[in-house]
Design an enzyme around this catalytic site. Structure first.
Site, PDB file in Angstrom:
ATOM      1  N   THR A 127      50.898 -14.165  33.385  1.00 33.82           N
ATOM      2  CA  THR A 127      51.142 -12.728  33.276  1.00 33.82           C
ATOM      3  C   THR A 127      50.144 -12.078  32.326  1.00 33.82           C
ATOM      4  OG1 THR A 127      53.496 -13.088  33.700  1.00 33.82           O
ATOM      5  CG2 THR A 127      52.880 -10.974  32.743  1.00 33.82           C
ATOM      6  N   CYS A 130      57.994 -20.842  22.630  1.00 33.75           N
ATOM      7  CA  CYS A 130      56.551 -21.011  22.830  1.00 33.75           C
ATOM      8  C   CYS A 130      55.950 -21.983  21.821  1.00 33.75           C
ATOM      9  CB  CYS A 130      55.841 -19.658  22.756  1.00 33.75           C
ATOM     10  SG  CYS A 130      56.064 -18.782  21.191  1.00 33.75           S
ATOM     11  N   GLY A 175      54.646 -13.677  26.540  1.00 40.53           N
ATOM     12  CA  GLY A 175      55.139 -14.287  27.767  1.00 40.53           C
ATOM     13  C   GLY A 175      54.158 -15.311  28.301  1.00 40.53           C
ATOM     14  N   SER A 176      54.168 -15.493  29.587  1.00 39.17           N
ATOM     15  CA  SER A 176      53.369 -16.555  30.204  1.00 39.17           C
ATOM     16  C   SER A 176      51.886 -16.212  30.231  1.00 39.17           C
ATOM     17  CB  SER A 176      53.843 -16.812  31.638  1.00 39.17           C
ATOM     18  OG  SER A 176      53.470 -15.737  32.485  1.00 39.17           O
ATOM     19  N   GLU A 204      52.633 -26.275  30.275  1.00 39.67           N
ATOM     20  CA  GLU A 204      53.791 -25.859  29.489  1.00 39.67           C
ATOM     21  C   GLU A 204      55.052 -26.006  30.335  1.00 39.67           C
ATOM     22  OE1 GLU A 204      54.852 -22.271  26.442  1.00 39.67           O
ATOM     23  OE2 GLU A 204      54.156 -21.676  28.425  1.00 39.67           O
ATOM     24  N   GLU A 245      50.475 -12.714  23.240  1.00 40.38           N
ATOM     25  CA  GLU A 245      50.953 -13.990  22.709  1.00 40.38           C
ATOM     26  C   GLU A 245      51.494 -14.765  23.898  1.00 40.38           C
ATOM     27  OE1 GLU A 245      53.075 -16.868  21.913  1.00 40.38           O
ATOM     28  OE2 GLU A 245      54.552 -15.544  20.961  1.00 40.38           O
ATOM     29  N   LYS A 271      59.624  -2.824  27.634  1.00 35.95           N
ATOM     30  CA  LYS A 271      60.260  -3.440  28.797  1.00 35.95           C
ATOM     31  C   LYS A 271      60.710  -4.841  28.415  1.00 35.95           C
ATOM     32  CE  LYS A 271      59.070  -5.976  32.193  1.00 35.95           C
ATOM     33  NZ  LYS A 271      60.355  -6.716  32.387  1.00 35.95           N
TER      34      LYS A 271
END
Length: 405
Positions: free
Chosen positions: A155, A207, A151-152, A309, A173, A98
């Site tokens: 999440t 990131c 991602g975050s 962040e 990650e 996805k």
């Protein structure tokens, strides 16, 4: 590879990054990921032992984990998606991917290429949709054995919670609040161009971006003056113009989020050294989501600017006195993805590198990547590592076979 220009244009239009950057980095890296893991998987060595007194031999073998769910982010769409697909296919898994709903164009194009070259139907499946619907369906499906997510942190925490009942393998990650540490003996001629790039490349939407810079006091004023000069000279605008280092922020909402941190800096009484100047944009780009590199000083370590962040072209620069002090301050965040250290002293290099609570330390460089070595973070920056050995370990189950002679 033969469609480099087409893919680079699509990545730029979808994500906002300059076309030259997609052409130089993102698309070639996608090609490299597939080639590297296709060849590297042939050189992973399993273990064996002989128990002489017991008259037995042990050896290990690997089997694919099965169906793998992969969820990739919007900042480096095809770059990071291919970094997941390539090792999974090399390990013999099938994948359900996805891509981010905000940057799914090159994922669609990649799926078409896979079909054209004869990848069997059902081996690599692209699912387009939002996280709460498509993403959560993948994560909670009982037949999906492992989840790889970039991602975050928020999440990532959600994935851990909803996947827990299924005992899935997880590779996460997540976010970073990465420090650059510049000691007084650093070679600024080499340091400044690299640390400018590490602060602002891809509009700061990386990131691994250097968003906190600690500079030793004897060179602090000199560093800040030269750093701000370079930041001010960065050209921002039309992603199709190769003279522009920065393109557009990905969405209107994300631009508003980044700018809210600049407003917060004003409220805190911080010093904003650059970034507030008006942008002179071509007519066709005036409604776009563009932002100048922004440099902030006089910031406390516990400020949101130093702890959260931001994921945009905003960097804080602060002074430090001693090696011990800067280690403590650099580690004083919940994240632990990467750091860069700038010094000519080998003792400082090794002491500081080993003391920093991060997954990767670059010394006198940034973002030099070798896929043979592990990549990933600690603390709230994630779980697990990616790279040749680590990715193939993740996408396979290792079985021990013991044979009595």
């Amino acid at each position: 590879e033969t469609r480099l220009d087409e893919f680079a244009q699509a990545e730029s239009r979808d994500q906002g990054k300059p076309v030259w950057l997609a052409k130089a980095i993102d698309i070639p890296r996608c090609v490299h990921n597939f080639r590297f893991f296709a060849s590297g998987c042939q050189h992973v060595i399993d273990t064996s032992t002989v128990l002489t007194q017991a008259g037995a031999t042990n050896y290990t073998c690997r089997t694919p984990v099965g169906v793998v769910g992969q969820i990739s982010p919007w900042n480096l769409p095809i770059y990071l998606l291919s970094f997941k697909i390539a090792p999974a296919l090399a390990a013999g898994c099938t994948v359900v991917c996805k891509p981010s709903e905000m940057t799914s164009l090159t994922a669609y194009m990649l799926a078409k290429v896979m079909s054209e070259v004869g990848l069997p139907p059902g081996v690599c499946n692209m699912v387009f949709g939002t996280g709460p619907k498509a993403g959560e369906a993948i994560v909670t499906h009982p037949d999906v054995s492992a989840i790889s997510f970039t991602g975050s942190t928020a999440t990532g925490e959600r994935i851990q919670r909803v996947s827990a009942p299924y005992c899935k393998k997880l590779s996460l990650e997540l976010g970073g609040k990465n420090a650059g540490i510049v000691f007084a003996d650093a070679d600024l001629e080499k340091c400044l161009p690299v640390i400018i790039r590490s602060s602002f490349i891809n509009q700061g939407e990386v990131c691994l971006t250097t968003s906190r810079i600690f500079v030793q006091e004897p060179i602090f004023e000199t560093f800040v003056t030269r750093y701000v000069e370079k930041a001010k000279s960065i050209k921002v605008g039309d992603p199709e113009d190769s003279n522009n280092m920065l393109g557009a922020i990905n969405t209107k909402e994300h631009l508003a989020k980044i700018k809210s941190y600049v407003e917060y800096a004003k409220q805190e009484g911080c010093t904003i050294l650059c970034g507030l100047e008006d942008l002179q944009l071509p007519e066709k780009n005036k409604k776009g989501y563009f932002m100048r590199p922004t440099v902030i000083t006089n910031v406390s370590d516990d400020s949101r600017l130093m702890q959260e962040e931001i994921f945009g072209p905003v960097t804080c620069v602060v002074p430090f006195k001693t090696e011990e002090e800067v280690i403590d301050r650099a580690n004083n965040v919940k994240y632990g993805l990467c750091a860069s250290v700038w010094t000519e002293n080998s003792g400082v290099t090794h002491r500081v590198s080993q003391a920093l609570d991060v997954g990767t330390v670059w010394v006198n460089c940034w973002l030099l990547r070798d896929l043979n070595v592990p990549f990933g973070g600690c603390k709230y920056s994630g779980i697990g590592r990616e790279g040749l050995k680590d990715s193939l370990d993740f996408y396979t189950e290792v079985k021990t076979v013991c044979i009595k002679h």
